[in-house]
Design a protein around this motif. Structure first.
Motif, PDB file in Angstrom:
ATOM      1  N   HIS A   8       0.855  -1.183   0.000  1.00 32.87           N
ATOM      2  CA  HIS A   8       0.000   0.000   0.000  1.00 32.87           C
ATOM      3  C   HIS A   8       0.897   1.240   0.000  1.00 32.87           C
ATOM      4  N   ALA A   9       0.318   2.380  -0.277  1.00 32.64           N
ATOM      5  CA  ALA A   9       1.094   3.608  -0.389  1.00 32.64           C
ATOM      6  C   ALA A   9       1.843   3.953   0.891  1.00 32.64           C
ATOM      7  N   GLY A  10       1.302   3.557   2.032  1.00 30.66           N
ATOM      8  CA  GLY A  10       1.956   3.866   3.299  1.00 30.66           C
ATOM      9  C   GLY A  10       3.040   2.890   3.698  1.00 30.66           C
ATOM     10  N   ASP A  11       3.276   1.861   2.887  1.00 28.41           N
ATOM     11  CA  ASP A  11       4.276   0.842   3.206  1.00 28.41           C
ATOM     12  C   ASP A  11       5.677   1.274   2.779  1.00 28.41           C
ATOM     13  N   MET A  12       6.657   0.675   3.431  1.00 25.45           N
ATOM     14  CA  MET A  12       8.052   0.834   3.032  1.00 25.45           C
ATOM     15  C   MET A  12       8.405  -0.271   2.037  1.00 25.45           C
ATOM     16  N   ALA A  13       9.175   0.080   1.013  1.00 28.47           N
ATOM     17  CA  ALA A  13       9.599  -0.914   0.017  1.00 28.47           C
ATOM     18  C   ALA A  13      11.043  -0.646  -0.372  1.00 28.47           C
ATOM     19  N   LYS A  14      11.751  -1.697  -0.749  1.00 33.09           N
ATOM     20  CA  LYS A  14      13.162  -1.571  -1.122  1.00 33.09           C
ATOM     21  C   LYS A  14      13.292  -1.065  -2.558  1.00 33.09           C
ATOM     22  N   ILE A  15      13.069   0.249  -2.732  1.00 31.03           N
ATOM     23  CA  ILE A  15      13.072   0.843  -4.069  1.00 31.03           C
ATOM     24  C   ILE A  15      14.046   2.014  -4.181  1.00 31.03           C
ATOM     25  N   GLY A  16      14.874   2.233  -3.156  1.00 31.14           N
ATOM     26  CA  GLY A  16      15.871   3.300  -3.228  1.00 31.14           C
ATOM     27  C   GLY A  16      16.851   3.050  -4.369  1.00 31.14           C
ATOM     28  N   CYS A  17      17.253   4.116  -5.062  1.00 37.15           N
ATOM     29  CA  CYS A  17      18.154   3.959  -6.209  1.00 37.15           C
ATOM     30  C   CYS A  17      19.238   5.037  -6.223  1.00 37.15           C
ATOM     31  N   ASN A  18      19.562   5.559  -5.037  1.00 40.36           N
ATOM     32  CA  ASN A  18      20.622   6.560  -4.925  1.00 40.36           C
ATOM     33  C   ASN A  18      20.328   7.808  -5.756  1.00 40.36           C
ATOM     34  N   PHE A 136       3.562  -3.245  -6.520  1.00 40.66           N
ATOM     35  CA  PHE A 136       4.552  -4.316  -6.398  1.00 40.66           C
ATOM     36  C   PHE A 136       5.843  -3.862  -7.076  1.00 40.66           C
ATOM     37  N   ILE A 137       6.947  -4.474  -6.705  1.00 39.37           N
ATOM     38  CA  ILE A 137       8.251  -4.110  -7.275  1.00 39.37           C
ATOM     39  C   ILE A 137       8.480  -4.899  -8.555  1.00 39.37           C
ATOM     40  N   LEU A 138       8.831  -4.186  -9.619  1.00 39.36           N
ATOM     41  CA  LEU A 138       9.144  -4.832 -10.889  1.00 39.36           C
ATOM     42  C   LEU A 138      10.547  -5.431 -10.798  1.00 39.36           C
ATOM     43  N   LYS A 139      10.631  -6.728 -10.832  1.00 39.84           N
ATOM     44  CA  LYS A 139      11.915  -7.410 -10.668  1.00 39.84           C
ATOM     45  C   LYS A 139      12.871  -7.068 -11.815  1.00 39.84           C
ATOM     46  N   ASP A 140      14.132  -6.862 -11.470  1.00 36.98           N
ATOM     47  CA  ASP A 140      15.200  -6.641 -12.454  1.00 36.98           C
ATOM     48  C   ASP A 140      14.892  -5.498 -13.412  1.00 36.98           C
ATOM     49  N   SER A 141      14.132  -4.512 -12.955  1.00 37.90           N
ATOM     50  CA  SER A 141      13.737  -3.412 -13.840  1.00 37.90           C
ATOM     51  C   SER A 141      14.703  -2.240 -13.791  1.00 37.90           C
ATOM     52  N   CYS A 142      15.360  -2.042 -12.662  1.00 44.70           N
ATOM     53  CA  CYS A 142      16.247  -0.890 -12.478  1.00 44.70           C
ATOM     54  C   CYS A 142      17.629  -1.375 -12.056  1.00 44.70           C
ATOM     55  N   PRO A 143      18.683  -0.966 -12.779  1.00 45.22           N
ATOM     56  CA  PRO A 143      20.034  -1.431 -12.431  1.00 45.22           C
ATOM     57  C   PRO A 143      20.605  -0.787 -11.176  1.00 45.22           C
ATOM     58  N   GLY A 147      18.453  -1.493  -2.420  1.00 44.81           N
ATOM     59  CA  GLY A 147      17.883  -2.143  -1.250  1.00 44.81           C
ATOM     60  C   GLY A 147      17.447  -1.197  -0.148  1.00 44.81           C
ATOM     61  N   THR A 148      17.619   0.109  -0.353  1.00 42.23           N
ATOM     62  CA  THR A 148      17.187   1.078   0.652  1.00 42.23           C
ATOM     63  C   THR A 148      15.664   1.151   0.681  1.00 42.23           C
ATOM     64  N   LYS A 149      15.102   1.113   1.882  1.00 42.43           N
ATOM     65  CA  LYS A 149      13.647   1.183   2.007  1.00 42.43           C
ATOM     66  C   LYS A 149      13.161   2.632   1.931  1.00 42.43           C
TER      67      LYS A 149
END
Length: 228
Positions: A8-18, A136-143, A147-149
């Motif tokens: 959900h929008a309020g959740d933390m996800a491992k989508i950090g990309c520097n 949901f996180i798109l697997k292998d989509s961003c190089p 792993g930062t939440k």
């Protein structure tokens, strides 16, 4: 394919990309995949002070998918710092987004996707359908995923996110139903009717300017009422 995990929008996800430093991977060679919603076009026209037709000159284009004609960001051939690739027309020479503050929804979303669902609940008046989606996180989509939440609502940076999610849901199911109708017409050989229906839809939701200073979602609702 079922996503491993939904958010959900309020959740933390491992989508950090520097901060996408030194990377513009998701702005290159995307074909017709960055489809634009009426909200995206409203944001672009308001902030760039250009009409839909002016944007059509070099920044966006029309593409038919499943019988429905929709605008998408136009990829253009560029050489130089990108090598020789097709890149978004809003990408500057430094490899940064020139419209980042009002970038389209799919650009904000990446590397996330949306999983739409219709839930049925029992009420005193009978069965009621609740439409919505989760992320949901798109697997292998961003190089550059490190792993930062990050909280998803912070990642999206969309004011009044709840209203935006309601709009996205409404638009998704409208498009799905519209595409179903267009495909039936195409199978029946009614190509001319498909063209007319698409021109009407494009005029109502995209080409007709949204009044600046008025709430977009209110205006979108009025337009939906006209086509219902």
């Amino acid at each position: 394919m079922t996503p491993d995990r939904l958010y959900h929008a309020g959740d933390m996800a491992k989508i950090g990309c520097n901060g996408c430093k030194g990377c513009s991977y998701c702005c290159q060679e995307m074909g017709e995949s960055v489809v634009l919603t009426p909200f995206d076009i409203c944001e672009l026209t308001w902030n760039l002070h250009k009409s839909f037709d002016e944007l059509m000159e070099d920044k966006i284009e029309l593409y038919m998918t499943d019988g429905m004609v929709m605008p998408n960001l136009k990829m253009t051939s560029r050489t130089g710092s990108f090598g020789s690739k097709e890149v978004c027309g809003f990408l500057n020479e430094e490899g940064r987004c020139g419209i980042h503050a009002f970038r389209p929804g799919l650009c904000r979303l990446f590397p996330l996707g949306r999983n739409y669902e219709i839930k049925q609940i029992e009420t005193a008046d009978g069965i009621k359908e609740i439409k919505g989606f989760q992320y949901f996180i798109l697997k292998d989509s961003c190089p550059n995923l490190n792993g930062t939440k990050v909280k998803i609502e912070k990642w999206l940076e969309i004011p009044n996110l709840k209203k935006n999610e309601e709009f996205i849901t409404t638009w998704h199911y409208f498009c799905r139903d519209f595409q179903d109708r267009m495909q039936k017409m195409l199978r029946a050989g009614e190509d001319g009717k498909v063209k007319r229906e698409n021109l009407t839809m494009l005029e109502l939701f995209y080409r007709k300017p949204y009044e600046k200073g008025r709430d977009f979602y209110e205006q979108f609702g009025e337009r939906m009422d006209r086509i219902s």
